[in-house]
Design a protein around this motif. Structure first.
Motif, PDB file in Angstrom:
ATOM      1  N   UNK A   1    -103.223   0.318  78.729  1.00 57.01           N
ATOM      2  CA  UNK A   1    -102.247  -0.749  78.538  1.00 57.01           C
ATOM      3  C   UNK A   1    -102.800  -1.941  77.770  1.00 57.01           C
ATOM      4  N   UNK A   2    -104.120  -2.117  77.745  1.00 62.66           N
ATOM      5  CA  UNK A   2    -104.669  -3.338  77.158  1.00 62.66           C
ATOM      6  C   UNK A   2    -104.717  -3.290  75.629  1.00 62.66           C
ATOM      7  N   UNK A   3    -104.629  -4.445  75.041  1.00 64.19           N
ATOM      8  CA  UNK A   3    -104.816  -4.567  73.597  1.00 64.19           C
ATOM      9  C   UNK A   3    -106.067  -5.341  73.258  1.00 64.19           C
ATOM     10  N   UNK A   4    -106.883  -5.633  74.280  1.00 62.24           N
ATOM     11  CA  UNK A   4    -108.108  -6.416  74.103  1.00 62.24           C
ATOM     12  C   UNK A   4    -109.313  -5.478  74.059  1.00 62.24           C
TER      13      UNK A   4
ATOM     14  N   UNK B   1    -108.182   2.014  86.572  1.00 54.23           N
ATOM     15  CA  UNK B   1    -108.992   1.590  85.435  1.00 54.23           C
ATOM     16  C   UNK B   1    -108.491   2.228  84.139  1.00 54.23           C
ATOM     17  N   UNK B   2    -108.136   3.513  84.184  1.00 54.63           N
ATOM     18  CA  UNK B   2    -107.655   4.188  82.979  1.00 54.63           C
ATOM     19  C   UNK B   2    -106.267   3.685  82.581  1.00 54.63           C
ATOM     20  N   UNK B   3    -105.410   3.419  83.562  1.00 53.97           N
ATOM     21  CA  UNK B   3    -104.098   2.868  83.241  1.00 53.97           C
ATOM     22  C   UNK B   3    -104.252   1.493  82.586  1.00 53.97           C
TER      23      UNK B   3
ATOM     24  N   UNK C   1    -119.730   1.958  70.788  1.00 52.94           N
ATOM     25  CA  UNK C   1    -119.736   1.351  72.121  1.00 52.94           C
ATOM     26  C   UNK C   1    -118.530   1.786  72.927  1.00 52.94           C
ATOM     27  N   UNK C   2    -117.391   1.908  72.277  1.00 55.32           N
ATOM     28  CA  UNK C   2    -116.185   2.360  72.964  1.00 55.32           C
ATOM     29  C   UNK C   2    -116.363   3.787  73.453  1.00 55.32           C
ATOM     30  N   UNK C   3    -116.971   4.637  72.612  1.00 55.37           N
ATOM     31  CA  UNK C   3    -117.208   6.025  72.996  1.00 55.37           C
ATOM     32  C   UNK C   3    -118.207   6.132  74.148  1.00 55.37           C
TER      33      UNK C   3
ATOM     34  N   UNK D   1    -114.761  -2.982  79.288  1.00 56.79           N
ATOM     35  CA  UNK D   1    -115.004  -3.187  80.721  1.00 56.79           C
ATOM     36  C   UNK D   1    -114.277  -2.121  81.541  1.00 56.79           C
ATOM     37  N   UNK D   2    -113.027  -1.844  81.183  1.00 53.32           N
ATOM     38  CA  UNK D   2    -112.239  -0.877  81.942  1.00 53.32           C
ATOM     39  C   UNK D   2    -112.774   0.541  81.771  1.00 53.32           C
ATOM     40  N   UNK D   3    -113.220   0.902  80.567  1.00 55.05           N
ATOM     41  CA  UNK D   3    -113.822   2.223  80.367  1.00 55.05           C
ATOM     42  C   UNK D   3    -115.122   2.347  81.153  1.00 55.05           C
ATOM     43  N   UNK D   4    -115.910   1.282  81.157  1.00 57.78           N
ATOM     44  CA  UNK D   4    -117.144   1.276  81.935  1.00 57.78           C
ATOM     45  C   UNK D   4    -116.832   1.474  83.419  1.00 57.78           C
TER      46      UNK D   4
END
Length: 421
Positions: free
Chosen positions: A322-325, A316-318, A276-278, A331-334
């Motif tokens: 930065x997130x650990x969630x 969004x990429x930054x 899903x991340x990919x 959501x940010x990758x989407x």
């Protein structure tokens, strides 16, 4: 200095390009070829890793994929100005077929050596540069100018769909036919595009307008000449600069670091959560393409809008870096996928709409050189930077550096904006 008349206003009809039977065929065969491109990547990369266990070969695969775009995009564009783009695309398909068949032969006979793998990777990279540039040139023959933005968006959407579907098909072929015979079967996926282009009623001899005077192909000298011809058009210059900066500073290098991001987010093992991340980035791009086509007048092509969308992509990429969630990362990758397709397709559409007729192929070649060729160096910012300060910090820093550069570019564009910017 080249000048151009203002192009017709872009169509606001949903899926405007699909009204044309020729484009429906073109985008369908493009999707099939893009899927086959990714099928080959999945199977050949896996088999090469199993045989050689060589990180250096993995690095060479990235460089060999993008370096041809840096070296040959402009010469190929110049060739597309002079010759039938259908035949150039067919040459690209032929090289793709040769690469897949070559992998299959060496694996079936168990004779694959390191230099064979490197040579096949180079052939695959050269196939890509022939295919992409000439496909963009063929759009001028397949759809009228008002429908060009729709056609560019739909091709970009097909590209994202091919990236999503290709690995699944590649995995299915490995599981059923086996990787060796799967690569041989993959040759067949490129064949429909070759056959359709053989008799498709497009290209120079089908054009009503007189052809532009032919110019000699001068290789790298064409880059300086082309930039000199368009330097007064800030819209074209800014879109080429946008493509180049985005590719050089970020590109898609963060995708190669995804195993590290996944591990830090607690999902480093193979499985649905990692997949899903990919897929989140590509899924966002796919949705953006469909949304922009469904809402025909949602975003009018303009240089300032493209730069603004690219700046949102940086944010969004930054945030992802930065997130650990894990849920927030998805959501940010989407969101990054949504913004990337929106700004990149808009930039390409503006270049294709406003490129001088006599230099279309070369201008598109310069754009492809910036948008795709400079990705060969993006690994330095995120990859090598990640080895020094960590991949999270390097992605954040690269994204913010790009954000700053795009802000400067937007300010330059606004000092004397062209109409519609």
């Amino acid at each position: 200095m080249a000048t151009t008349a203002s192009p017709p206003a872009p169509s606001r009809t949903s899926f405007a390009a699909l009204r044309h039977p020729g484009f429906r065929a073109q985008v369908g065969f493009f999707l099939l070829a893009m899927m086959a491109d990714n099928v080959e990547h999945v199977i050949s990369y896996w088999m090469a890793f199993q045989k050689f266990q060589s990180p250096a070969l993995g690095g060479f695969a990235v460089v060999s994929h993008w370096l041809p775009f840096l070296l040959f995009s402009v010469p190929v564009g110049a060739l597309a100005d002079r010759f039938d783009p259908r035949r150039i695309i067919q040459c690209g398909m032929g090289l793709f077929m040769l690469a897949s068949a070559g992998w299959a032969y060496f694996l079936i006979t168990d004779t694959l050596q390191l230099w064979h793998a490197m040579a096949l990777l180079v052939v695959h990279g050269c196939a890509g540069v022939l295919w992409q540039g000439a496909t963009q040139m063929l759009l001028y023959d397949v759809v009228p100018a008002p429908d060009l933005p729709s056609a560019v968006r739909l091709l970009a959407t097909a590209r994202s769909l091919g990236v999503l579907v290709g690995p699944a098909v590649g995995g299915a072929l490995m599981a059923t036919a086996g990787p060796r015979w799967g690569l041989l079967l993959n040759v067949l996926f490129f064949l429909p595009n070759v056959l359709w282009l053989w008799k498709a009623p497009y290209g120079p001899r089908f054009r009503a307008a007189a052809a532009a005077p032919a110019r000699a192909v001068r290789g790298l000298a064409d880059i300086a000449r082309t930039l000199g011809e368009i330097r007064a058009d800030r819209r074209l210059v800014s879109m080429i600069a946008l493509a180049g900066l985005a590719s050089l500073l970020v590109g898609n290098s963060y995708q190669a670091q995804m195993p590290g991001f996944a591990s830090d987010l607690g999902h480093g093992e193979a499985g649905a959560t990692y997949s899903m991340l990919l897929a989140a980035d590509a899924a966002g791009a796919l949705l953006a393409g469909l949304l922009l086509e469904t809402r025909g007048g949602l975003l009018r092509p303009a240089a300032g809008t493209a730069l603004g969308l690219a700046m949102l992509w940086c944010c969004a990429l930054a945030g992802f870096g930065a997130t650990g969630s894990y849920p927030l990362a998805l959501v940010l990758l989407f969101a990054a996928g949504v913004f990337e397709l929106a700004f990149s397709s808009m930039a390409q559409a503006l270049v294709q709409l406003h490129a001088p007729t006599a230099a279309r192929g070369r201008v598109i070649g310069v754009f492809n050189m910036a948008a795709l060729g400079l990705r060969a160096f993006a690994g330095i910012t995120v990859g090598l930077g990640g080895s020094a300060v960590g991949i999270h910090a390097s992605l954040v820093a690269s994204s913010l550096a790009l954000l700053l550069a795009l802000g400067v570019l937007l300010a330059w564009l606004r000092t004397s904006p062209p109409a519609g910017a």
